[in-house]
Design a protein around this motif. Structure first.
Motif, PDB file in Angstrom:
ATOM      1  N   UNK A  55     -13.705  -8.198   5.482  1.00  9.19           N
ATOM      2  CA  UNK A  55     -13.794  -8.294   6.634  1.00  9.19           C
ATOM      3  C   UNK A  55     -15.518  -7.334   6.823  1.00  9.19           C
ATOM      4  N   UNK A  56     -15.561  -6.893   5.962  1.00  5.53           N
ATOM      5  CA  UNK A  56     -16.790  -6.345   5.607  1.00  5.53           C
ATOM      6  C   UNK A  56     -17.654  -5.657   6.754  1.00  5.53           C
ATOM      7  N   UNK A  57     -16.893  -4.422   7.455  1.00  5.17           N
ATOM      8  CA  UNK A  57     -17.302  -3.944   8.308  1.00  5.17           C
ATOM      9  C   UNK A  57     -18.142  -3.452   8.618  1.00  5.17           C
ATOM     10  N   UNK A  58     -19.093  -3.150   9.811  1.00  4.85           N
ATOM     11  CA  UNK A  58     -20.076  -1.867   9.789  1.00  4.85           C
ATOM     12  C   UNK A  58     -19.596  -0.756  10.877  1.00  4.85           C
ATOM     13  N   UNK A  86      -9.290  -1.314   9.285  1.00  4.28           N
ATOM     14  CA  UNK A  86      -8.253  -1.297   9.047  1.00  4.28           C
ATOM     15  C   UNK A  86      -7.645  -0.482   9.418  1.00  4.28           C
ATOM     16  N   UNK A  87      -8.676   0.702  10.060  1.00  2.00           N
ATOM     17  CA  UNK A  87      -8.256   2.185  10.731  1.00  2.00           C
ATOM     18  C   UNK A  87      -8.000   2.962   9.675  1.00  2.00           C
ATOM     19  N   UNK A  88      -8.435   2.420   7.934  1.00  7.13           N
ATOM     20  CA  UNK A  88      -7.977   3.552   6.625  1.00  7.13           C
ATOM     21  C   UNK A  88      -9.371   4.367   6.755  1.00  7.13           C
ATOM     22  N   UNK A 108      -5.668  -5.054   6.882  1.00  7.15           N
ATOM     23  CA  UNK A 108      -6.571  -5.271   7.638  1.00  7.15           C
ATOM     24  C   UNK A 108      -6.681  -6.634   7.988  1.00  7.15           C
ATOM     25  N   UNK A 109      -5.735  -6.794   8.163  1.00  3.65           N
ATOM     26  CA  UNK A 109      -4.482  -7.960   9.267  1.00  3.65           C
ATOM     27  C   UNK A 109      -3.740  -7.774  10.717  1.00  3.65           C
ATOM     28  N   UNK A 153       0.265   1.499  12.345  1.00  3.22           N
ATOM     29  CA  UNK A 153       0.778   2.152  13.519  1.00  3.22           C
ATOM     30  C   UNK A 153      -0.482   3.482  12.795  1.00  3.22           C
ATOM     31  N   UNK A 154      -0.590   4.194  13.372  1.00  3.78           N
ATOM     32  CA  UNK A 154      -1.627   5.128  13.594  1.00  3.78           C
ATOM     33  C   UNK A 154      -1.343   6.663  12.577  1.00  3.78           C
TER      34      UNK A 154
END
Ligand code: SF4
Length: 335
Positions: A23-26, A35-37, A84-85, A98-99
């Motif tokens: 994904x190479x998130x910015x 991925x929220x991690x 990440x999915x 989950x969070x």
């Protein structure tokens, strides 16, 4: 536990680009990646899940599934949280989607994990249940220690890892059990929130880097069950990973956001098996069909039963010195 991460680029305005998965998130300052991690704190990436374990078990290695890698042994298995999915049919959605607030986790350091793996009698350690690629720093540190302790190391992965991350961990990673969920970019985008091409690239790279690779394709009725698409997957594996690559076709059960579908008919799974064998693949398996003969390993030349399986249980392994005891055919298997 929070720890400074690796594999990121610093951008303007204290933004960062994470290069751990494809994904190479910015990520803007203070924000999380997809991925929220992984979080941007003051212009650096931090992993929020170092030492953070949601699931710990000692599994038969067949559960991964890995059928040609240390058959009949145990694998100490750990999972964290996040993914990440966004698969609509995720079996482990309660840990992957989950969070932190909702999740129940414990802390296990890499040192403790290796100690527990050895104490459990496992021959390997697996990072599984959620996506290990996003747990890069923890799995890397653990893999280094695992190799020193004589354990084999396994990623059970969706394959959405960057070449940089895979190259970094490759010297310490023995097996890459990867999902090829479909051969359609449309399916990957709509059903998983990702892309197919990076999965194929990383799988090819894992093979080139000398890892043991097995593929799993979950066949979902009306979504990924067409003979044409199965043929495309098989031909890609045949041409890029080789005919000795174990391919698993597994049965879908209604799950999570896809609970309105029906389980994969056995005929469909057997159709996938037949396609793969016809295309020249030597080791093809059906999964989530306990007791089916295609859970077993047969010699591709003389059809002798070499490994008898029932679900995750393994009977006798009859392979001798990497060969079929009846006809002498070489059998690609790590024992
Ligand atoms: S691991 Fe992937 S999803 Fe998570 S922040 Fe990095 S690039 Fe984004």
């Amino acid at each position: 536990m929070i720890k400074e991460g690796v594999l990121f680029d610093k951008l303007a305005d204290k933004k960062v680009k994470c290069n751990v998965c494809s994904h190479r998130c910015t990520i803007a300052e203070g924000k999380l990646g997809l991925c929220r991690t992984r979080q941007n704190k003051d212009g650096k990436v931090y992993t929020l899940i170092y030492n953070t374990v949601s699931s710990e078990a000692v599994d038969p290695i067949e559960k991964k599934p890995l059928y040609h890698f240390l058959p009949g042994t145990l694998s100490y298995s750990l999972g964290s949280i996040g993914c990440n999915f966004r698969c609509q049919h995720c079996q482990n959605w309660n840990i992957s989607q989950t969070t932190f607030e909702e999740s129940h986790t414990i802390e296990i350091t890499p040192e403790t994990a290796i100690k527990r793996a050895l104490e459990s009698g496992s021959k390997s350690i697996s990072w599984t249940y959620n996506e290990p690629a996003i747990w890069h720093e923890y799995t890397y540190d653990s893999a280094v220690l695992a190799k020193r302790a004589g354990l084999k190391t396994i990623y059970v992965t969706n394959g959405y890892i960057t070449p940089e991350a895979l190259l970094r961990i490759a010297p310490y990673l023995d097996a890459f059990r990867v999902d090829i969920k479909s051969f359609s970019e449309d399916f990957y985008r709509k059903t998983c929130g990702a892309r197919l091409a990076p999965v194929l690239e990383s799988t090819k790279l894992a093979k080139e880097l000398g890892m043991h690779v097995e593929t799993v394709t979950l066949i979902i009725p009306a979504k990924s069950d067409s003979p044409e698409e199965i043929t495309q997957i098989v031909r890609w594996v045949h041409d890029n990973l080789g005919i000795d690559t174990p391919m698993h076709f597994t049965r879908f059960h209604p799950m999570y956001k896809m609970d309105d579908l029906y389980p994969t008919p056995l005929d469909t799974l057997e159709m996938a098996y037949d396609i793969a064998k016809k295309e020249g693949m030597r080791f093809v398996y059906l999964g989530n069909v306990g007791g089916h003969k295609y859970e077993n390993t047969y010699c591709p030349k003389c059809n002798t039963l070499l490994i008898d399986r029932l679900g995750f249980r393994v009977g006798a392994v009859k392979i001798k010195d990497g060969k079929c005891p009846e006809c002498g055919e070489g059998i690609a298997i790590v024992v």
